[in-house]
Design a protein around this motif. Structure first.
Motif, PDB file in Angstrom:
ATOM      1  N   LEU A  22       0.666  -1.083   0.225  1.00 35.05           N
ATOM      2  CA  LEU A  22      -0.005  -0.095   0.073  1.00 35.05           C
ATOM      3  C   LEU A  22       0.435   1.560  -0.286  1.00 35.05           C
ATOM      4  N   THR A  23       2.328   1.223   0.367  1.00 32.88           N
ATOM      5  CA  THR A  23       3.039   2.282   0.338  1.00 32.88           C
ATOM      6  C   THR A  23       3.856   2.818  -0.074  1.00 32.88           C
ATOM      7  N   ALA A  24       4.285   1.677  -1.135  1.00 32.03           N
ATOM      8  CA  ALA A  24       5.139   1.951  -2.476  1.00 32.03           C
ATOM      9  C   ALA A  24       3.900   1.731  -3.482  1.00 32.03           C
ATOM     10  N   ALA A  25       5.234   2.978  -4.710  1.00 31.51           N
ATOM     11  CA  ALA A  25       4.124   2.208  -6.216  1.00 31.51           C
ATOM     12  C   ALA A  25       5.867   2.766  -6.804  1.00 31.51           C
ATOM     13  N   ALA A  26       6.003   2.610  -8.672  1.00 36.67           N
ATOM     14  CA  ALA A  26       5.989   3.508  -9.633  1.00 36.67           C
ATOM     15  C   ALA A  26       6.188   4.669 -10.646  1.00 36.67           C
ATOM     16  N   PHE A  27       6.474   5.025 -10.965  1.00 35.91           N
ATOM     17  CA  PHE A  27       6.523   6.458 -11.288  1.00 35.91           C
ATOM     18  C   PHE A  27       7.100   6.492 -13.052  1.00 35.91           C
TER      19      PHE A  27
ATOM     20  N   GLN B 116       1.535   0.098  -6.913  1.00 38.44           N
ATOM     21  CA  GLN B 116       0.784   1.241  -7.655  1.00 38.44           C
ATOM     22  C   GLN B 116       1.939   0.913  -9.087  1.00 38.44           C
ATOM     23  N   VAL B 117       1.290   1.268 -10.641  1.00 37.55           N
ATOM     24  CA  VAL B 117       2.432   1.889 -11.743  1.00 37.55           C
ATOM     25  C   VAL B 117       1.525   3.270 -12.302  1.00 37.55           C
ATOM     26  N   TRP B 118       2.123   4.201 -12.004  1.00 39.02           N
ATOM     27  CA  TRP B 118       1.346   5.879 -12.387  1.00 39.02           C
ATOM     28  C   TRP B 118       2.707   5.737 -13.867  1.00 39.02           C
ATOM     29  N   LEU B 119       1.895   5.870 -15.018  1.00 39.60           N
ATOM     30  CA  LEU B 119       2.706   6.766 -15.705  1.00 39.60           C
ATOM     31  C   LEU B 119       2.628   8.272 -15.361  1.00 39.60           C
ATOM     32  N   VAL B 120       3.838   9.345 -16.150  1.00 36.47           N
ATOM     33  CA  VAL B 120       4.124  10.781 -15.785  1.00 36.47           C
ATOM     34  C   VAL B 120       4.103  11.032 -16.494  1.00 36.47           C
ATOM     35  N   THR B 121       3.603  12.127 -17.334  1.00 36.69           N
ATOM     36  CA  THR B 121       3.997  12.533 -18.984  1.00 36.69           C
ATOM     37  C   THR B 121       3.663  13.841 -19.261  1.00 36.69           C
ATOM     38  N   ALA B 122       3.991  14.578 -20.091  1.00 41.51           N
ATOM     39  CA  ALA B 122       3.521  16.165 -20.266  1.00 41.51           C
ATOM     40  C   ALA B 122       2.441  15.889 -21.068  1.00 41.51           C
TER      41      ALA B 122
ATOM     42  N   ARG C 154       9.898   4.340  -0.395  1.00 45.19           N
ATOM     43  CA  ARG C 154       9.918   3.650  -0.777  1.00 45.19           C
ATOM     44  C   ARG C 154       9.283   3.601  -2.299  1.00 45.19           C
ATOM     45  N   CYS C 155       9.460   4.579  -3.083  1.00 49.14           N
ATOM     46  CA  CYS C 155       8.698   4.286  -4.866  1.00 49.14           C
ATOM     47  C   CYS C 155       9.738   4.773  -5.382  1.00 49.14           C
ATOM     48  N   THR C 156       9.591   4.035  -6.748  1.00 47.54           N
ATOM     49  CA  THR C 156      10.836   3.912  -7.566  1.00 47.54           C
ATOM     50  C   THR C 156      10.193   5.005  -8.516  1.00 47.54           C
ATOM     51  N   ALA C 157      11.468   6.016  -9.638  1.00 51.98           N
ATOM     52  CA  ALA C 157      10.803   6.506 -10.209  1.00 51.98           C
ATOM     53  C   ALA C 157      11.710   6.341 -11.682  1.00 51.98           C
ATOM     54  N   TYR C 158      11.207   6.456 -12.541  1.00 51.16           N
ATOM     55  CA  TYR C 158      11.813   5.317 -14.131  1.00 51.16           C
ATOM     56  C   TYR C 158      11.914   6.983 -15.684  1.00 51.16           C
ATOM     57  N   SER C 159      12.807   7.822 -15.524  1.00 50.12           N
ATOM     58  CA  SER C 159      13.289   8.652 -17.160  1.00 50.12           C
ATOM     59  C   SER C 159      14.042   8.021 -18.028  1.00 50.12           C
TER      60      SER C 159
ATOM     61  N   MET D 125      12.019  15.017 -10.682  1.00 53.44           N
ATOM     62  CA  MET D 125      10.833  13.630 -10.067  1.00 53.44           C
ATOM     63  C   MET D 125      11.983  12.733  -9.821  1.00 53.44           C
ATOM     64  N   LEU D 126      12.555  12.107 -10.673  1.00 50.31           N
ATOM     65  CA  LEU D 126      13.558  11.109  -9.549  1.00 50.31           C
ATOM     66  C   LEU D 126      14.444  11.198  -8.363  1.00 50.31           C
ATOM     67  N   SER D 127      14.634  12.590  -8.327  1.00 49.61           N
ATOM     68  CA  SER D 127      15.008  13.294  -7.277  1.00 49.61           C
ATOM     69  C   SER D 127      14.393  13.121  -5.900  1.00 49.61           C
ATOM     70  N   LEU D 128      13.536  13.146  -5.937  1.00 44.22           N
ATOM     71  CA  LEU D 128      11.998  12.907  -5.491  1.00 44.22           C
ATOM     72  C   LEU D 128      12.047  11.504  -4.611  1.00 44.22           C
ATOM     73  N   VAL D 129      12.256  10.650  -4.675  1.00 46.05           N
ATOM     74  CA  VAL D 129      11.584   8.896  -4.625  1.00 46.05           C
ATOM     75  C   VAL D 129      13.142   8.340  -3.972  1.00 46.05           C
ATOM     76  N   GLY D 130      13.152   7.384  -3.801  1.00 47.51           N
ATOM     77  CA  GLY D 130      14.355   6.804  -3.020  1.00 47.51           C
ATOM     78  C   GLY D 130      14.896   6.484  -4.289  1.00 47.51           C
ATOM     79  N   THR D 131      14.283   5.653  -5.179  1.00 54.90           N
ATOM     80  CA  THR D 131      14.976   5.050  -5.774  1.00 54.90           C
ATOM     81  C   THR D 131      14.956   4.926  -7.647  1.00 54.90           C
ATOM     82  N   ALA D 132      15.881   5.892  -8.304  1.00 49.38           N
ATOM     83  CA  ALA D 132      15.732   6.334  -9.109  1.00 49.38           C
ATOM     84  C   ALA D 132      16.339   5.223 -10.566  1.00 49.38           C
ATOM     85  N   VAL D 133      15.775   5.320 -11.479  1.00 53.07           N
ATOM     86  CA  VAL D 133      16.274   4.313 -12.719  1.00 53.07           C
ATOM     87  C   VAL D 133      16.583   5.380 -13.584  1.00 53.07           C
ATOM     88  N   ALA D 134      17.417   5.502 -14.544  1.00 51.27           N
ATOM     89  CA  ALA D 134      17.584   6.445 -16.056  1.00 51.27           C
ATOM     90  C   ALA D 134      17.436   5.137 -16.929  1.00 51.27           C
ATOM     91  N   ILE D 135      16.500   5.154 -17.873  1.00 45.64           N
ATOM     92  CA  ILE D 135      15.958   3.957 -19.172  1.00 45.64           C
ATOM     93  C   ILE D 135      15.930   5.380 -20.285  1.00 45.64           C
TER      94      ILE D 135
END
Length: 346
Positions: free
Chosen positions: A89-94, A198-204, A265-270, A278-288
Motif C-alpha cells: 500500500l505504500t510503494a509505487a513506481a512512476f 501501484q504503477v503510474w505514468l507521468v508525462t507532459a 519506498r517509491c521508484t521513478a524511471y525516466s 521527479m527522480l530526486s523525489l523518490v527513494g530509488t531512481a532509474v535512468a532508462i
C-alpha cells in the motif's frame, strides 16, 4: 470503452486587498503595502509565475488521477481466474512516457494519427516533428517552441469534447503506439505490479492520451497535462501549464499524499535530465535510455542505468540524434503517405 471523464476548471486566484490609496512606489503585499523594487514588482519570498503554473499543473494532474483511480476501484469487480498479489500500500513506481515507456514522442505519434484523420495539416505535423528533433538533439526545451506547441494544441482542442479526444487516443494507440512500447520498460512496470504496487505514468502528454496508454498496459493510472473542460467540452485553456520538470515532481508528491504513499519506498524511471526533480523525489531512481546529461547525473548519484536501445549508432551521429531522426522519420512518412493519397484521389 471510453475512460471516465473528470470536469476540470481553472481555480481563481484570490487577489490581495489593501484598502485606501497607496503611496507612489508601493504595491499591495500579503502583509500590507511594500516598496516596488527596481521598477518591478519583485518578491524573493513569493513563487514565480512559472512555479505557480507548475504547481497548479501538478495539483490538477494529481486530482484527476486520484479521482479516476477511486472511480475505477469502486467499479471493478474482482477477477475469478487468478488471485491478485497482496497489495503493497505504500510503494509505487512512476514512469515517464516518451523514450522511457514509448519509443519516440507519444505526442508525435498522436499527431500522426490526427493528421491521417484530417484533424491536422501536414505542415503542423512537420512543425511538431521538427521541434521534437531540436529538443532531442539539444536536450533542452526552447521556450518559444513550448509556447507555440501549447497554443496550437489548445487551439485544436478548444470546443471539442473530452470523450472525442479519449476515443481518438484509443484508436491511435491501437494503430501506432502499441507497437512502440519498450518491452524492457514494460517488464519493469509489470515487476512492480506483480509486487502489488501501484504503477503510474507521468508525462507532459495530455492526460486523456496518457490514461489510454496506462489503461492499455494494465497500469494503475496516469499523471498528464490537464486541459480545462466544462460541460464535457474543452475551453482551450490549460490548468496551470504543461506537466514537465518541477510540475511532474509536484504531481507525484501530491498524488503520494492522496494515495498514502511513502516516497522513500517509491521508484521513478525516466530518460530525460529534465525529470531530475521527479527522480530526486523518490527513494530509488532509474535512468532508462538516458540522454547524456541524465547519464552523467545518474553516474554521479549512483542511480541504476538501463538502456534498451538496440541500434547503437552513437559513435557516428549520437544517440539523441538517432532517436530524434526516428521520431521525425515517422512524421515525414505520414506526410508522404497523405500526399500520395491526395495525388491518387485527384
Amino acid at each position: 470503452m471510453v475512460p471516465r471523464q473528470v470536469e476540470v476548471q481553472v481555480p481563481e486566484r484570490p487577489e490581495s486587498k489593501v484598502s485606501g490609496l497607496l503611496p507612489a512606489g508601493f504595491v499591495p503585499g500579503r502583509f500590507g503595502a511594500r516598496p516596488l523594487v527596481g521598477g518591478r514588482n519583485r518578491n524573493p519570498f513569493r513563487p514565480s509565475d512559472a512555479e505557480v503554473r507548475a504547481n497548479l499543473a501538478g495539483e490538477a494532474s494529481a486530482d484527476v488521477a486520484h479521482a479516476l483511480h477511486e472511480a475505477e476501484e469502486s467499479s471493478t469487480e474482482p477477477a475469478d481466474d487468478e488471485p491478485a498479489p497482496p497489495p503493497d500500500l505504500t510503494a509505487a513506481a512512476f514512469f515517464d512516457v516518451d523514450n522511457t515507456m514509448v519509443q519516440g514522442a507519444s505526442i508525435i505519434h498522436f499527431a500522426r494519427g490526427l493528421a491521417a484523420r484530417k484533424y491536422l495539416k501536414t505542415s503542423d505535423l512537420v512543425d511538431f516533428a521538427w521541434k521534437q528533433v531540436k529538443f532531442r538533439v539539444s536536450g533542452k526545451e526552447n521556450s518559444e517552441d513550448v509556447a507555440s506547441g501549447r497554443e496550437k494544441a489548445l487551439t485544436f482542442i478548444a470546443g471539442r469534447s473530452t470523450a472525442e479526444l479519449a476515443r481518438l487516443g484509443e484508436e491511435i494507440y491501437d494503430e501506432i503506439i502499441a507497437d512502440k512500447i519498450w518491452p524492457g520498460t514494460r517488464a519493469l512496470a509489470q515487476m512492480h505490479l506483480d509486487a502489488g504496487q501501484q504503477v503510474w505514468l507521468v508525462t507532459a502528454t495530455p492526460v486523456e492520451l496518457a490514461q489510454v496508454i496506462a489503461k492499455r498496459l494494465g497500469l494503475t493510472g496516469a499523471l498528464g497535462t490537464v486541459a480545462e473542460s466544462k460541460d464535457g467540452l474543452f475551453t482551450g485553456r490549460l490548468v496551470g501549464d504543461i506537466l514537465h520538470g518541477a510540475g511532474k515532481a509536484h504531481a507525484v508528491r501530491s498524488l503520494a499524499i492522496r494515495e498514502g504513499l511513502n516516497l522513500r519506498r517509491c521508484t521513478a524511471y525516466s530518460d530525460s535530465y529534465n525529470d531530475a526533480p521527479m527522480l530526486s523525489l523518490v527513494g530509488t531512481a532509474v535512468a532508462i535510455n538516458p540522454d547524456s546529461d541524465l547519464r552523467e547525473l545518474a553516474k554521479n548519484r549512483g542511480w541504476e542505468i538501463r538502456d534498451f536501445r538496440t541500434a547503437r549508432k552513437a559513435a557516428k551521429i549520437g544517440v539523441p540524434t538517432a532517436l530524434a531522426l526516428g521520431a521525425a522519420g515517422g512524421a515525414v512518412a505520414a506526410v508522404i503517405t497523405r500526399r500520395r493519397e491526395h495525388l491518387l484521389a485527384s
